[in-house]
Scaffold this motif. Sequence first.
Motif, PDB file in Angstrom:
ATOM      1  N   GLN A  29       0.873  -1.155  -0.035  1.00 40.95           N
ATOM      2  CA  GLN A  29      -0.002  -0.112  -0.163  1.00 40.95           C
ATOM      3  C   GLN A  29       0.841   1.193  -0.024  1.00 40.95           C
ATOM      4  OE1 GLN A  29      -2.207  -0.883   3.397  1.00 40.95           O
ATOM      5  NE2 GLN A  29      -3.921  -1.705   2.265  1.00 40.95           N
ATOM      6  N   THR A  30       1.952   1.378   0.779  1.00 39.12           N
ATOM      7  CA  THR A  30       2.863   2.377   0.809  1.00 39.12           C
ATOM      8  C   THR A  30       3.288   2.668  -0.509  1.00 39.12           C
ATOM      9  OG1 THR A  30       3.120   1.936   3.175  1.00 39.12           O
ATOM     10  CG2 THR A  30       4.804   3.385   1.969  1.00 39.12           C
ATOM     11  N   ILE A  31       4.002   1.536  -1.161  1.00 41.12           N
ATOM     12  CA  ILE A  31       4.596   1.745  -2.451  1.00 41.12           C
ATOM     13  C   ILE A  31       3.749   2.535  -3.644  1.00 41.12           C
ATOM     14  CG2 ILE A  31       5.800   0.712  -4.422  1.00 41.12           C
ATOM     15  CD1 ILE A  31       7.125  -1.392  -2.204  1.00 41.12           C
ATOM     16  N   LYS A  32       2.619   1.610  -3.383  1.00 37.73           N
ATOM     17  CA  LYS A  32       1.536   2.275  -4.431  1.00 37.73           C
ATOM     18  C   LYS A  32       1.225   3.670  -4.153  1.00 37.73           C
ATOM     19  CE  LYS A  32      -3.053   1.336  -6.416  1.00 37.73           C
ATOM     20  NZ  LYS A  32      -3.258   2.653  -6.535  1.00 37.73           N
ATOM     21  N   LEU A  33       1.058   4.088  -3.012  1.00 40.90           N
ATOM     22  CA  LEU A  33       0.656   5.608  -2.636  1.00 40.90           C
ATOM     23  C   LEU A  33       1.978   6.510  -3.075  1.00 40.90           C
ATOM     24  CD1 LEU A  33      -1.277   7.749  -1.761  1.00 40.90           C
ATOM     25  CD2 LEU A  33      -0.596   7.403   0.640  1.00 40.90           C
ATOM     26  N   ILE A  34       3.245   6.022  -2.661  1.00 41.79           N
ATOM     27  CA  ILE A  34       4.106   6.727  -3.034  1.00 41.79           C
ATOM     28  C   ILE A  34       4.192   6.944  -4.667  1.00 41.79           C
ATOM     29  CG2 ILE A  34       6.983   6.562  -3.110  1.00 41.79           C
ATOM     30  CD1 ILE A  34       6.812   5.635  -0.440  1.00 41.79           C
ATOM     31  N   ASN A  35       4.089   5.873  -5.387  1.00 43.19           N
ATOM     32  CA  ASN A  35       4.152   5.948  -6.846  1.00 43.19           C
ATOM     33  C   ASN A  35       2.893   7.021  -7.497  1.00 43.19           C
ATOM     34  OD1 ASN A  35       6.432   4.323  -7.204  1.00 43.19           O
ATOM     35  ND2 ASN A  35       5.154   2.394  -7.259  1.00 43.19           N
ATOM     36  N   ASP A  36       1.631   6.649  -6.868  1.00 46.03           N
ATOM     37  CA  ASP A  36       0.541   7.780  -7.390  1.00 46.03           C
ATOM     38  C   ASP A  36       0.902   9.058  -6.908  1.00 46.03           C
ATOM     39  OD1 ASP A  36      -0.572   5.393  -8.170  1.00 46.03           O
ATOM     40  OD2 ASP A  36      -2.004   5.158  -6.601  1.00 46.03           O
ATOM     41  N   SER A  37       1.460   9.316  -5.868  1.00 40.18           N
ATOM     42  CA  SER A  37       1.872  10.740  -5.129  1.00 40.18           C
ATOM     43  C   SER A  37       2.781  11.404  -6.325  1.00 40.18           C
ATOM     44  CB  SER A  37       2.190  10.595  -3.925  1.00 40.18           C
ATOM     45  OG  SER A  37       1.338  10.017  -2.904  1.00 40.18           O
ATOM     46  N   LYS A  38       3.891  10.511  -6.781  1.00 37.66           N
ATOM     47  CA  LYS A  38       4.827  10.965  -7.405  1.00 37.66           C
ATOM     48  C   LYS A  38       4.218  11.436  -8.887  1.00 37.66           C
ATOM     49  CE  LYS A  38       8.733   8.724  -7.897  1.00 37.66           C
ATOM     50  NZ  LYS A  38       9.623   7.584  -8.327  1.00 37.66           N
ATOM     51  N   ILE A  39       3.311  10.709  -9.370  1.00 32.38           N
ATOM     52  CA  ILE A  39       2.784  11.221 -10.707  1.00 32.38           C
ATOM     53  C   ILE A  39       1.675  12.391 -10.431  1.00 32.38           C
ATOM     54  CG2 ILE A  39       0.876  10.550 -12.155  1.00 32.38           C
ATOM     55  CD1 ILE A  39       1.612   7.639 -11.664  1.00 32.38           C
ATOM     56  N   PHE A  40       1.165  12.610  -9.220  1.00 35.64           N
ATOM     57  CA  PHE A  40       0.402  13.730  -9.042  1.00 35.64           C
ATOM     58  C   PHE A  40       1.121  15.091  -8.824  1.00 35.64           C
ATOM     59  CE2 PHE A  40      -1.866  16.358  -5.671  1.00 35.64           C
ATOM     60  CZ  PHE A  40      -3.220  16.821  -6.813  1.00 35.64           C
ATOM     61  N   ILE A  41       2.144  14.943  -8.066  1.00 37.48           N
ATOM     62  CA  ILE A  41       2.912  16.058  -7.631  1.00 37.48           C
ATOM     63  C   ILE A  41       3.773  16.610  -8.851  1.00 37.48           C
ATOM     64  CG2 ILE A  41       5.141  15.301  -6.764  1.00 37.48           C
ATOM     65  CD1 ILE A  41       4.288  17.008  -4.152  1.00 37.48           C
ATOM     66  N   ASN A  42       4.305  15.326  -9.815  1.00 39.68           N
ATOM     67  CA  ASN A  42       5.031  16.004 -11.010  1.00 39.68           C
ATOM     68  C   ASN A  42       4.399  16.504 -11.900  1.00 39.68           C
ATOM     69  OD1 ASN A  42       7.395  14.806  -9.878  1.00 39.68           O
ATOM     70  ND2 ASN A  42       7.146  12.934 -11.327  1.00 39.68           N
ATOM     71  N   GLU A  43       2.912  16.363 -11.991  1.00 37.41           N
ATOM     72  CA  GLU A  43       1.959  16.995 -12.875  1.00 37.41           C
ATOM     73  C   GLU A  43       1.604  18.550 -12.285  1.00 37.41           C
ATOM     74  OE1 GLU A  43      -1.469  14.636 -13.145  1.00 37.41           O
ATOM     75  OE2 GLU A  43      -0.457  13.383 -14.573  1.00 37.41           O
ATOM     76  N   LEU A  44       1.626  18.595 -10.904  1.00 39.28           N
ATOM     77  CA  LEU A  44       1.209  19.897 -10.244  1.00 39.28           C
ATOM     78  C   LEU A  44       2.282  20.708 -10.235  1.00 39.28           C
ATOM     79  CD1 LEU A  44      -1.333  20.670  -8.567  1.00 39.28           C
ATOM     80  CD2 LEU A  44      -0.389  20.090  -6.451  1.00 39.28           C
ATOM     81  N   SER A  45       3.559  20.240 -10.095  1.00 40.36           N
ATOM     82  CA  SER A  45       4.527  21.292 -10.042  1.00 40.36           C
ATOM     83  C   SER A  45       5.218  21.927 -11.397  1.00 40.36           C
ATOM     84  CB  SER A  45       5.639  20.597  -9.242  1.00 40.36           C
ATOM     85  OG  SER A  45       6.244  19.385  -9.873  1.00 40.36           O
ATOM     86  N   ASN A  46       4.385  21.434 -12.313  1.00 34.76           N
ATOM     87  CA  ASN A  46       4.929  21.994 -13.702  1.00 34.76           C
ATOM     88  C   ASN A  46       4.658  23.576 -13.515  1.00 34.76           C
ATOM     89  OD1 ASN A  46       5.542  19.960 -14.750  1.00 34.76           O
ATOM     90  ND2 ASN A  46       3.612  19.320 -15.450  1.00 34.76           N
ATOM     91  N   ASP A  47       3.658  23.945 -12.934  1.00 34.43           N
ATOM     92  CA  ASP A  47       3.395  25.704 -12.633  1.00 34.43           C
ATOM     93  C   ASP A  47       4.120  25.890 -11.487  1.00 34.43           C
ATOM     94  OD1 ASP A  47       2.388  28.173 -12.642  1.00 34.43           O
ATOM     95  OD2 ASP A  47       0.362  27.361 -12.156  1.00 34.43           O
ATOM     96  N   ASN A  48       5.126  27.039 -11.685  1.00 26.79           N
ATOM     97  CA  ASN A  48       5.939  27.450 -10.792  1.00 26.79           C
ATOM     98  C   ASN A  48       5.606  28.973 -10.272  1.00 26.79           C
ATOM     99  OD1 ASN A  48       6.996  29.141 -12.896  1.00 26.79           O
ATOM    100  ND2 ASN A  48       9.051  28.193 -12.868  1.00 26.79           N
ATOM    101  N   ASP A  49       4.446  29.654 -10.785  1.00 25.33           N
ATOM    102  CA  ASP A  49       4.258  30.783 -10.487  1.00 25.33           C
ATOM    103  C   ASP A  49       3.233  30.960  -9.231  1.00 25.33           C
ATOM    104  OD1 ASP A  49       4.166  33.581 -10.471  1.00 25.33           O
ATOM    105  OD2 ASP A  49       2.625  33.745 -12.242  1.00 25.33           O
ATOM    106  N   HIS A  50       3.523  30.302  -7.975  1.00 22.58           N
ATOM    107  CA  HIS A  50       2.533  30.309  -6.952  1.00 22.58           C
ATOM    108  C   HIS A  50       3.125  30.163  -5.630  1.00 22.58           C
ATOM    109  CE1 HIS A  50       2.509  25.994  -6.090  1.00 22.58           C
ATOM    110  NE2 HIS A  50       2.684  25.950  -7.810  1.00 22.58           N
ATOM    111  N   PRO A  51       2.558  30.866  -4.602  1.00 23.29           N
ATOM    112  CA  PRO A  51       3.362  30.701  -3.151  1.00 23.29           C
ATOM    113  C   PRO A  51       3.642  29.404  -2.721  1.00 23.29           C
ATOM    114  CG  PRO A  51       1.154  31.495  -2.992  1.00 23.29           C
ATOM    115  CD  PRO A  51       1.367  31.286  -4.441  1.00 23.29           C
ATOM    116  N   PHE A  52       2.942  28.418  -3.245  1.00 24.61           N
ATOM    117  CA  PHE A  52       3.135  26.854  -2.660  1.00 24.61           C
ATOM    118  C   PHE A  52       4.145  26.086  -3.450  1.00 24.61           C
ATOM    119  CE2 PHE A  52       1.616  22.705  -1.161  1.00 24.61           C
ATOM    120  CZ  PHE A  52       1.629  22.711   0.121  1.00 24.61           C
TER     121      PHE A  52
END
Length: 437
Positions: free
Chosen positions: A124-147
Amino acid sequence: MSFIADQQTLEDLNLLGKYKQHSIFSLFNTVKTAGAEKLLMEMFRMPLTDPEAINRRSAIFRYFQSRQLPFPFSNEQFSAIDDYLSDSGGKYYLTVLLALGRKKLLGAVVRDEKYQNTRISLQQTIKLINDSKIFINELSNDNDHPFYDELLAAKKILNNPDLGELETWQNSGLSLMKMAKYEHLLKRKMQADLLLVIQTFYKLDLYISVANLAREKGFCYANAFPKEAGILKAAALRHPGIKRAVGNPVFFNHGNNMIFLTGANMAGKSTFMKALAINVYLAHMGFPVAADNMAFSVKDGIYTSINVPDNLNLGYSHFYAEVLRVKKVAEEVSSGKSLVVIFDELFKGTNVKDAYDATLAVTTAFSEYEECLFIISTHIIEAGEVLQERNNIQMLYLPTLMQNNIPAYTYQLQPGISGDRHGMMIIEKEGILELLR
């Protein structure tokens, strides 16, 4: 210095309480994870007094509201990984291998389930780490925000080459040696980093959930200014917990620091005062507020006196409890604090003559403290007729319209002092006197 809101104020405004009916916390508690809910409660308990910190947090909410993202994970997923990583593993790979070997042997001999449970938790931990990586890689493409900096830190951790092998673990299965290798990596070598990633995802859950609620409710974000500016202004300010609530404009500054509010019962005085205080509190949290726009100077805190109870154990009458509340606020105001103060019907526990004299004297005295903002409501309209000579007091009222001898309410503030005296008309309409004849 922390923002002040004592227990009486929290109760008056119904701010806290996960299970408390119609609480403001429960309105905003749309998060999916227990970790995000804990963060939400911390933010509710600790409003901010630094305008830069307030504006930064509200900017994060604005960003996620513009993205309109879902949070694609469940509480069960993050509870499982949080529990798994919080249980420290052995210091060395060999130690972990031997411990897992013992669990596996016990499972075969006495049907102990610890080895199988560990295997499931690791999967379960490995699956969530892999899914989290996909989500955050897509989200971090935009660098113009305070988070962005926090997202980037989490992205770097999840893209650590040591975690790369986890992407293909299903192809090779989970042998005892592989389990030991991954356990040592996740629970020892990268435990602190991964727990930091989990906290980032709890923040993501909170920011996304609150931002989506703000868009759904039509809330805005208040702009915070330093204390010295001495302003509070809003358009269409309304109670966040009431559907289709009527909005009202609000304006305060150093030379216009008090509202003297009149109007009949049921005209909306208490609701308006609660709406203002709640939105000021939310604004100091950096949260969305129920208004079309809002700007404010940070304050040291809020004090309200709306539902002051008597205290039979201490022998306090309702009037004496009111007096003690006014005394407490007077102590805080006179100490130099910059506060928002709400008094709903001052001195309603005493006779009309004393109520008039006390309302006039106390209101006049408080109005001199220009660093503070006050709303004082009353039925003693005669006091208002004297106080309206003071330039810094706004005389506002909530009107009652009579339609075929039936009162109707606009809930819209009007300048002036209410002349509504419809109490006996309502009593007669309800037929009380006929019942008693």
